[in-house]
Design a protein around this motif. Structure first.
Motif, mmCIF file in Angstrom:
data_model
loop_
_atom_site.group_PDB
_atom_site.id
_atom_site.type_symbol
_atom_site.label_atom_id
_atom_site.label_comp_id
_atom_site.label_asym_id
_atom_site.label_seq_id
_atom_site.Cartn_x
_atom_site.Cartn_y
_atom_site.Cartn_z
ATOM 1 N N SER B 199 0.822 -1.196 0.000
ATOM 2 C CA SER B 199 0.000 0.000 0.000
ATOM 3 C C SER B 199 0.857 1.247 0.000
ATOM 4 O O SER B 199 1.965 1.256 0.529
ATOM 5 C CB SER B 199 -0.892 0.020 1.234
ATOM 6 O OG SER B 199 -1.684 -1.128 1.251
ATOM 7 N N SER B 214 -8.494 1.374 7.265
ATOM 8 C CA SER B 214 -8.386 0.010 7.758
ATOM 9 C C SER B 214 -9.204 -0.951 6.926
ATOM 10 O O SER B 214 -8.685 -1.888 6.334
ATOM 11 C CB SER B 214 -8.834 -0.047 9.206
ATOM 12 O OG SER B 214 -10.150 0.428 9.306
ATOM 13 N N PHE B 217 -7.988 -1.569 3.641
ATOM 14 C CA PHE B 217 -6.778 -2.369 3.535
ATOM 15 C C PHE B 217 -7.087 -3.854 3.486
ATOM 16 O O PHE B 217 -6.391 -4.636 2.895
ATOM 17 C CB PHE B 217 -5.827 -2.084 4.685
ATOM 18 C CG PHE B 217 -4.519 -2.784 4.531
ATOM 19 C CD1 PHE B 217 -3.576 -2.314 3.645
ATOM 20 C CD2 PHE B 217 -4.255 -3.941 5.227
ATOM 21 C CE1 PHE B 217 -2.385 -2.973 3.461
ATOM 22 C CE2 PHE B 217 -3.052 -4.614 5.051
ATOM 23 C CZ PHE B 217 -2.112 -4.127 4.171
ATOM 24 N N ALA B 221 -5.316 -6.166 0.927
ATOM 25 C CA ALA B 221 -4.439 -7.212 1.447
ATOM 26 C C ALA B 221 -4.480 -8.477 0.603
ATOM 27 O O ALA B 221 -3.548 -9.247 0.606
ATOM 28 C CB ALA B 221 -4.831 -7.540 2.870
ATOM 29 N N GLU B 228 5.461 -7.872 1.059
ATOM 30 C CA GLU B 228 4.668 -6.654 1.015
ATOM 31 C C GLU B 228 5.546 -5.427 1.216
ATOM 32 O O GLU B 228 6.532 -5.487 1.937
ATOM 33 C CB GLU B 228 3.707 -6.703 2.195
ATOM 34 C CG GLU B 228 2.268 -6.788 1.822
ATOM 35 C CD GLU B 228 1.455 -7.060 3.064
ATOM 36 O OE1 GLU B 228 1.104 -8.229 3.263
ATOM 37 O OE2 GLU B 228 1.207 -6.120 3.831
ATOM 38 N N THR B 230 5.025 -1.322 2.197
ATOM 39 C CA THR B 230 4.097 -0.259 2.541
ATOM 40 C C THR B 230 4.871 1.036 2.763
ATOM 41 O O THR B 230 5.920 1.030 3.412
ATOM 42 C CB THR B 230 3.315 -0.618 3.828
ATOM 43 O OG1 THR B 230 2.687 -1.879 3.632
ATOM 44 C CG2 THR B 230 2.276 0.427 4.156
ATOM 45 N N TYR B 242 -3.900 4.139 10.408
ATOM 46 C CA TYR B 242 -3.826 3.049 9.455
ATOM 47 C C TYR B 242 -3.860 1.737 10.207
ATOM 48 O O TYR B 242 -3.159 1.564 11.198
ATOM 49 C CB TYR B 242 -2.513 3.182 8.694
ATOM 50 C CG TYR B 242 -2.328 2.230 7.550
ATOM 51 C CD1 TYR B 242 -2.709 2.590 6.267
ATOM 52 C CD2 TYR B 242 -1.746 0.993 7.753
ATOM 53 C CE1 TYR B 242 -2.530 1.728 5.207
ATOM 54 C CE2 TYR B 242 -1.562 0.127 6.695
ATOM 55 C CZ TYR B 242 -1.951 0.498 5.424
ATOM 56 O OH TYR B 242 -1.765 -0.357 4.374
ATOM 57 N N GLU B 244 -3.566 -2.433 9.760
ATOM 58 C CA GLU B 244 -3.318 -3.556 8.863
ATOM 59 C C GLU B 244 -3.643 -4.846 9.586
ATOM 60 O O GLU B 244 -3.649 -4.918 10.807
ATOM 61 C CB GLU B 244 -1.861 -3.581 8.404
ATOM 62 C CG GLU B 244 -0.914 -3.953 9.498
ATOM 63 C CD GLU B 244 0.466 -4.367 9.003
ATOM 64 O OE1 GLU B 244 0.649 -4.539 7.795
ATOM 65 O OE2 GLU B 244 1.349 -4.519 9.848
ATOM 66 N N TYR B 273 -0.336 3.739 13.561
ATOM 67 C CA TYR B 273 -0.265 2.503 12.785
ATOM 68 C C TYR B 273 -0.602 1.323 13.690
ATOM 69 O O TYR B 273 0.088 1.068 14.669
ATOM 70 C CB TYR B 273 1.147 2.345 12.213
ATOM 71 C CG TYR B 273 1.277 1.315 11.121
ATOM 72 C CD1 TYR B 273 1.422 1.689 9.798
ATOM 73 C CD2 TYR B 273 1.277 -0.034 11.414
ATOM 74 C CE1 TYR B 273 1.541 0.751 8.788
ATOM 75 C CE2 TYR B 273 1.395 -0.989 10.411
ATOM 76 C CZ TYR B 273 1.527 -0.585 9.098
ATOM 77 O OH TYR B 273 1.658 -1.521 8.103
ATOM 78 N N THR B 275 -1.562 -2.800 14.104
ATOM 79 C CA THR B 275 -1.432 -4.102 13.448
ATOM 80 C C THR B 275 -2.130 -5.160 14.287
ATOM 81 O O THR B 275 -1.950 -5.201 15.499
ATOM 82 C CB THR B 275 0.056 -4.521 13.363
ATOM 83 O OG1 THR B 275 0.781 -3.481 12.748
ATOM 84 C CG2 THR B 275 0.213 -5.795 12.566
#
Lengths: 349, 488
Positions: B199, B214, B217, B221, B228, B230, B242, B244, B273, B275
């Motif tokens: 991304s 989100s 994504f 994904a 990946e 980003t 954001y 992920e 961010y 996760t």
């Protein structure tokens, strides 16, 4: 990679460097390009050692690696020993080895000093200590070495159940100095206290490393290290507590607190826990900071000059560790040491 | 050079079948193994400009000269990099025909998380399931369009990495590899050479991104593969959050995941961010499972910039990652909130680095590790202050919770202070779930499992609070599910 091997084979490339994880903050290879010539026979220094004020039962002197190699205490024997490791050498190298055995129930007060009477030497000292059941060792170490020396001191201490180890190390550092203590802790009511105080100035360096391995259940470890760095000095604290499978009911605490008194000084700390048992209680705390401005202001407002106020606070900081030394006479020697080295550095801090 | 020519010819041939069933054939044609030709092949497939190809090739050349790192407290069999596919999305043929064929344990988990049936199919990789989760989640492509319009209105660029290389080459050229250089580490270097997709986000000056990036994504994904990439840029005064990952355990055929995430934060900007990682952790004997070796780093370039990492790591056989902050701008702030849960034979070596370079920079680290079963969980972190980084402040708290005799919990912090006005505090504790607490909760009528869940949720609460609201709820359920069967 060890200092002993490098000294034996006279190969500087065997010295540990910052590429070795355990030595990342103490790069010996960069400090020692070639292994210096072996040290000559030294002479007993005329000046008394730092523990001279205490009446010891026995005095052992190891000069440039030469001296007694074994110290044994019989069952139930109580002894106070002054152990002086003297480096009477200029730009030479040597290694000392000493084995200490404590039979069950023996008690040893070891007043150990590493005194550098020369300059620019490379020295290595290895102690192997064994404590039988119920034996106890109180080890107080003063490191008094010149600022251009490279010195590595290791102690490998094995405890039996019910044994007790109390250690306090006091140091001003050297060009490169490492004081490493490895303890095999059997649990079973054995207890370990590992303390340290460093007061560094100029370009001195010290590295206090401890590795305590709990191999059996029911052991306690209590560690407290405090220190201050001035000028362009650098202090390293690496403490590892390992709890192996089955070493349940381990209670281990580790504290390291440091004062940085100059923008050129450095503190590197790595307090590590490695735990493979679930019924344990382990904790470590680590702080690094400057002197408390409020406390300084308070003391100054009572009419004490700034320099003196700083010195007072630095000494008070280290005093907490020294207060844990049990024998009063030894504590007084340590306090005097702190008053002397904690008083000030070249940049007036 | 004959081999290169051959590959180029092959690619050209493949391109000719643009409107047929090409994609599948293309996947079959990219052979196993890694070579310069493969790098060229990937770049050609993505229709990348020459500068991008050169960048990849340079990274590949550097990677050849590097050795795989082995310092982490994790063990796994040596990876044979010639035995991997570098250009192939998960093959559709290998998927189950319907949900009936999917492992019932997996379905149970989906049910507990409350995932709709159609989305379950997508996650489980059932054949014929929609390629994009969007259909399942929103049941309409128009929702995506609405989102896109809304973002475009405020000038936020949010697209796949390949698209960004084509559409916004200036931004990519300016920022790619500036936070994580190609030669940063072995896996980042490999990623630079062969990255599949990922991304790209650019938030223009002064813009507060109107939505959490989100849900979108989750769509992106799909099929981004194992490498990946980003890149998120928050320009002056911008803000973006954001997220992920996915709370649902996702079927994935790639065993090695070596992603790179780069965040660039300029003056007064902020990136949050989050996760949630729950990849396949392997079976009860520890066989299979994903290796998650990710390089994540944020560069707080501007003054008063801020980055906040939040991670919930519950999946993967091996997790090896350290989302880090370079606090370059004066008064910048870095935060790291982490929950790492390992169960079964899982291994996690994770933590953060806070590198204080600017004046009056602050950082905060809260790490909660939970190890159960036969797993191993390590916190490894670095806090350092440069001599010029006066007035810096750090607070670190690492707590580990042990459930079970055979698990391991380790804490390896590095603290490096180089000036007199920094204040660093670090505290760590390791304990087990207290019998007293369990007893207390159970005598109120909860089962042992519920009691453990309640206590564990209390243990990780500080971190869960940092997650965006919608995900915090899912993550809380996930924490409970991850520890099922670990007690009693």
């Amino acid at each position: 990679m060890s200092v002993s091997e490098a000294l034996k084979s006279r190969d500087a490339s065997l010295l540990p460097s910052r590429r070795d994880e355990a030595w990342r903050y103490t790069d010996l290879r960069a400090a020692v390009r070639t292994i210096p010539e072996p040290s000559p026979l030294g002479t007993v220094p005329a000046a008394p050692g730092p523990f001279a004020a205490i009446k010891a039962d026995r005095a052992l002197v190891i000069i440039n690696g030469r001296g007694p190699e074994v110290l044994s205490l019989d069952t139930g024997q109580v002894l106070c020993v002054e152990l002086r490791l003297v480096a009477d050498s200029h730009a030479t190298s040597h290694q000392s080895d000493l084995r200490i055995d404590l039979a069950s129930g023996a008690h040893l007060t070891l007043l150990e000093s590493h005194e550098g009477r020369g300059a620019a030497y490379l020295s290595s000292a290895n102690l192997i200590v064994h404590l039988a059941e119920g034996a106890s060792l109180e080890r107080v170490v003063i490191l008094d070495e010149p600022s251009d020396a490279v010195s590595v001191i290791t102690a490998d201490i094995t405890l039996s159940p019910g044994a007790s180890l109390k250690q306090t190390v006091l140091t001003r550092g050297a060009s490169r100095q490492r004081f490493e203590t490895q303890v095999t802790h059997p649990g079973g009511g054995a207890s370990v206290r590992l303390d340290g105080v460093y007061m560094l100035a100029d370009k001195c360096h010290t590295d206090l490393t401890t590795i305590v391995t709990h191999v059996g259940p029911g052991g306690t470890t209590d560690q407290l290290t405090k220190g201050a760095v001035r000028d362009a000095s650098r202090a390293v604290f690496q403490g590892q507590i390992q709890v192996q499978p089955g070493a349940d009911q381990t209670d281990a605490r580790m504290g390291h607190h440091a004062l940085i008194l100059s923008d050129r000084a450095e503190i590197d700390a790595k307090p590590e826990l490695e735990i493979f048992a679930d019924d344990v209680s382990c904790a470590h705390g680590n702080t690094v900071g400057a002197l408390d401005e409020d406390a300084l202001f308070y003391i100054c407002s009572r009419g004490v000059p700034l320099d003196q106020a700083r010195a007072m606070l630095v000494q008070a900081f280290g005093l907490e560790v020294i207060g844990r030394i049990e024998t009063e006479a030894v504590r007084e020697v340590a306090q005097a040491w702190l008053a002397e080295v904690g008083a000030g550095g070249s940049d007036g801090l | 050079m004959a081999a290169v020519k051959q590959t180029i010819d092959q690619v050209e041939q493949l391109e000719a079948y643009e409107h047929g069933f090409v994609t599948d054939i293309a996947q079959d044609f990219a052979p196993k193994g890694l070579s310069e030709d493969i790098v060229r092949f990937i770049s050609a497939k993505k229709q990348e400009p020459d500068w991008m190809l050169q960048w990849r090739l340079e990274a590949y050349a550097r990677w050849l000269a590097m050795d795989a790192p082995d310092w982490a407290k994790v063990s796994f069999p040596k990876i044979d990099f010639q035995d991997l596919y570098y250009y192939a999305a998960p093959s559709q043929k290998a998927g189950p025909m319907s949900l009936d064929e999917v492992d019932p344990e997996l379905l149970k988990t989906y049910a507990k998380l409350g995932i709709p049936l159609r989305e379950q199919e997508v996650l489980a990789g059932v054949q014929g399931a929609p390629r994009y989760a969007v259909d399942a989640v929103f049941d309409s492509v128009s929702v995506v369009t609405t989102f896109k319009n809304e973002l475009a209105e405020v000038g936020v660029i949010f697209c796949s990495f390949s698209e960004a290389v084509r559409e916004h080459p200036d931004l990519i050229k300016r920022y790619l590899g500036t936070v994580v250089p190609t030669t940063d580490n072995y896996y980042a270097c490999l990623n630079s050479a062969v990255f599949s997709d990922g991304s790209f986000v650019y938030v223009p000056p002064g813009v507060r991104c109107p939505m959490e990036l989100s849900t979108y994504f989750r769509i992106n994904a799909q099929n981004t593969g194992q490498f990946e990439r980003t890149l998120i840029i928050a320009d002056k005064g911008a803000y973006v959050s954001y997220l992920e990952g996915c709370t649902a355990p996702q079927r994935d055929e790639n065993q090695l995941h070596a992603a790179v995430v780069e965040l660039v934060v300029l003056d007064d900007a902020e990136i949050k961010y989050s996760t949630v990682q729950n990849w396949y952790p392997g079976d009860a004997e520890g066989k299979g499972g994903i290796y998650n070796f990710v390089t994540k780093r944020a560069d707080c370039r501007g003054d008063r910039s801020k980055v906040s990492w939040t991670q919930v790591e519950t999946g993967s056989a091996v997790t090896w990652k350290y989302p880090s902050c370079i606090l370059r701008g004066d008064d910048s702030v870095g935060e790291f909130y982490s929950i790492a849960i390992t169960n079964g034979h899982q291994q996690a070596d994770t933590g953060t680095k806070m590198i204080h370079l600017g004046k009056n920079t602050r950082s905060r680290i809260i790490s909660k590790g939970i190890s159960a079963g036969k797993s191993s969980n390590t916190y490894r972190g670095l806090v350092s202050a440069h001599a010029k980084a006066t007035g810096t402040r750090n607070f670190t708290q690492c707590d580990s919770l042990l459930i079970g005799k055979a698990s391991g919990a380790h804490t390896v912090p590095y603290i490096e202070a180089r000036n007199a006005s920094s204040k660093f505090e670090h505290e760590a504790t390791t304990t087990r779930l207290s019998d007293d607490q369990l007893f207390y909760v159970m005598q109120r009528g909860l089962s042992q499992e519920e009691a453990v869940q309640l206590l564990v949720n209390g243990f990780v609460r500080e971190v869960l609070q940092e997650l965006p609201m919608e995900f915090a709820v899912e993550a809380q359920k996930l924490v409970a599910i991850s520890l099922e069967g670990s007690v009693g």
